[in-house]
Motif scaffolding. Structure first.
Motif, PDB file in Angstrom:
ATOM      1  N   GLU A 157      -4.756  18.140  -2.267  1.00  0.00           N
ATOM      2  CA  GLU A 157      -5.784  17.892  -3.276  1.00  0.00           C
ATOM      3  C   GLU A 157      -6.681  19.108  -3.400  1.00  0.00           C
ATOM      4  O   GLU A 157      -7.028  19.745  -2.397  1.00  0.00           O
ATOM      5  CB  GLU A 157      -6.634  16.671  -2.909  1.00  0.00           C
ATOM      6  N   THR A 158      -7.064  19.457  -4.632  1.00  0.00           N
ATOM      7  CA  THR A 158      -7.944  20.590  -4.850  1.00  0.00           C
ATOM      8  C   THR A 158      -8.705  20.398  -6.159  1.00  0.00           C
ATOM      9  O   THR A 158      -8.421  19.476  -6.930  1.00  0.00           O
ATOM     10  CB  THR A 158      -7.135  21.900  -4.892  1.00  0.00           C
ATOM     11  N   ARG A 159      -9.668  21.268  -6.388  1.00  0.00           N
ATOM     12  CA  ARG A 159     -10.434  21.264  -7.631  1.00  0.00           C
ATOM     13  C   ARG A 159      -9.992  22.424  -8.495  1.00  0.00           C
ATOM     14  O   ARG A 159      -9.790  23.543  -8.019  1.00  0.00           O
ATOM     15  CB  ARG A 159     -11.934  21.371  -7.348  1.00  0.00           C
ATOM     16  N   GLU A 163     -13.769  21.269 -14.168  1.00  0.00           N
ATOM     17  CA  GLU A 163     -14.101  20.073 -13.389  1.00  0.00           C
ATOM     18  C   GLU A 163     -12.923  19.119 -13.254  1.00  0.00           C
ATOM     19  O   GLU A 163     -13.097  17.908 -13.152  1.00  0.00           O
ATOM     20  CB  GLU A 163     -15.306  19.354 -13.998  1.00  0.00           C
ATOM     21  N   GLY A 165      -9.654  17.589 -11.172  1.00  0.00           N
ATOM     22  CA  GLY A 165      -9.098  17.419  -9.845  1.00  0.00           C
ATOM     23  C   GLY A 165      -7.583  17.386  -9.932  1.00  0.00           C
ATOM     24  O   GLY A 165      -7.018  16.862 -10.892  1.00  0.00           O
ATOM     25  N   GLU A 167      -4.099  16.328  -7.704  1.00  0.00           N
ATOM     26  CA  GLU A 167      -3.535  15.653  -6.536  1.00  0.00           C
ATOM     27  C   GLU A 167      -2.006  15.747  -6.612  1.00  0.00           C
ATOM     28  O   GLU A 167      -1.415  15.358  -7.622  1.00  0.00           O
ATOM     29  CB  GLU A 167      -3.959  14.180  -6.508  1.00  0.00           C
ATOM     30  N   ARG A 200     -10.542  13.614 -13.878  1.00  0.00           N
ATOM     31  CA  ARG A 200     -11.812  14.189 -14.327  1.00  0.00           C
ATOM     32  C   ARG A 200     -12.852  13.088 -14.446  1.00  0.00           C
ATOM     33  O   ARG A 200     -12.564  12.009 -14.980  1.00  0.00           O
ATOM     34  CB  ARG A 200     -11.670  14.897 -15.674  1.00  0.00           C
ATOM     35  N   ASP A 201     -14.037  13.347 -13.930  1.00  0.00           N
ATOM     36  CA  ASP A 201     -15.145  12.411 -14.053  1.00  0.00           C
ATOM     37  C   ASP A 201     -15.806  12.590 -15.411  1.00  0.00           C
ATOM     38  O   ASP A 201     -16.135  13.711 -15.817  1.00  0.00           O
ATOM     39  CB  ASP A 201     -16.177  12.644 -12.946  1.00  0.00           C
ATOM     40  N   THR A 206     -13.876   7.808 -13.420  1.00  0.00           N
ATOM     41  CA  THR A 206     -12.873   8.839 -13.178  1.00  0.00           C
ATOM     42  C   THR A 206     -11.627   8.527 -13.991  1.00  0.00           C
ATOM     43  O   THR A 206     -11.031   7.453 -13.850  1.00  0.00           O
ATOM     44  CB  THR A 206     -12.508   8.916 -11.689  1.00  0.00           C
TER      45      THR A 206
END
Length: 243
Positions: A157-159, A163, A165, A167, A200-201, A206
């Motif tokens: 998992e990373t960013r 913004e 994410g 997975e 993404r939030d 989410t």
């Protein structure tokens, strides 16, 4: 079958968002709507949408316990339309980047108890990577007999910019007994599955979009699950909220 891969790995970061009950206890609520309920690459809803909810009581020591539910549909006139899971475990965070999660998970299916089974699991997280194993000794095979199973996976998992994410997961589901047959009559006792998901939030929830697939052929899929399309590649859209 509940995706414990998402539950346990998010306990630590979500604990700070959970409802504070006392100095030692917090309550985490998870809500999710998805276009398909896929776990270990296999649809649990005949490729139809799912509504899911869970609650986890977390102690400051790292101990936790909770329950989770989702609608399911396995076809063939089976009476169950719900999965209810109960779990308990211990989450230990050695550093901000290294963690270990150990626990027990019980899957139950009202009105179709032959599907009930239990698992123990261990999940090691380090610097965005996760290595996990989930073992059961009472899973049913296609003949209704109990057998051992082992699900293992590697995830990351990373960013990303904007913004987003990311997975990623690659897993292997291993059965003690042969479970899948090809058109040539050859049998297999395992399969591989993978998922890539962007999140993404936005507006307080989410949003997610995942690509899910397995290496099972249509014949192998139908030989165990009864349908050719519950193991094939698909896109799964979701919206979730944790508090």
């Amino acid at each position: 079958m509940r995706r414990i891969t998402l539950l346990a790995l998010t306990l630590a970061p979500l604990a700070c968002q959970a409802l504070q009950l006392s100095d030692d206890f917090t309550l985490q609520i998870d809500l999710n709507l998805a276009s398909d309920y896929r776990t270990r690459g296999i649809s649990q809803t005949q490729n139809d949408p799912a509504a899911q909810a869970g609650a986890t009581l977390i102690h400051s020591s790292g101990l936790y316990a909770g329950a989770w539910t989702s609608n399911v549909d396995y076809g063939f006139g089976l009476k169950t339309r719900q999965e209810v899971d109960y779990y308990a475990g211990w989450y230990w965070q050695a550093t901000d980047a290294v963690s270990l999660d150990l626990g027990y998970l019980k899957y139950t299916y009202p009105r179709e108890s032959q599907f009930n089974q239990s698992e123990v699991y261990a999940i090691l997280g380090a610097y965005g990577f996760k290595l996990a194993a989930q073992y059961s000794n009472d899973a049913s095979n296609i003949f209704g007999e109990k057998q051992d199973t082992l699900y293992s996976y590697l995830a990351y998992e990373t960013r990303l910019p904007l913004e987003l994410g990311l997975e990623l997961r690659y897993g292997r589901m291993d059965f003690k007994d042969p479970m899948f047959w090809s058109t040539s009559g050859e049998s297999e006792d395992d399969y591989h599955e993978w998922e890539a998901k962007l999140t993404r939030d936005f507006v307080g929830v989410t949003w997610g979009l995942a690509y899910v697939d397995t290496d099972l052929s249509e014949a192998e899929c139908a030989s165990n699950f009864g349908f050719t399309d519950v193991c094939t590649a698909t896109w799964v859209a979701s919206v979730s909220k944790s508090f």
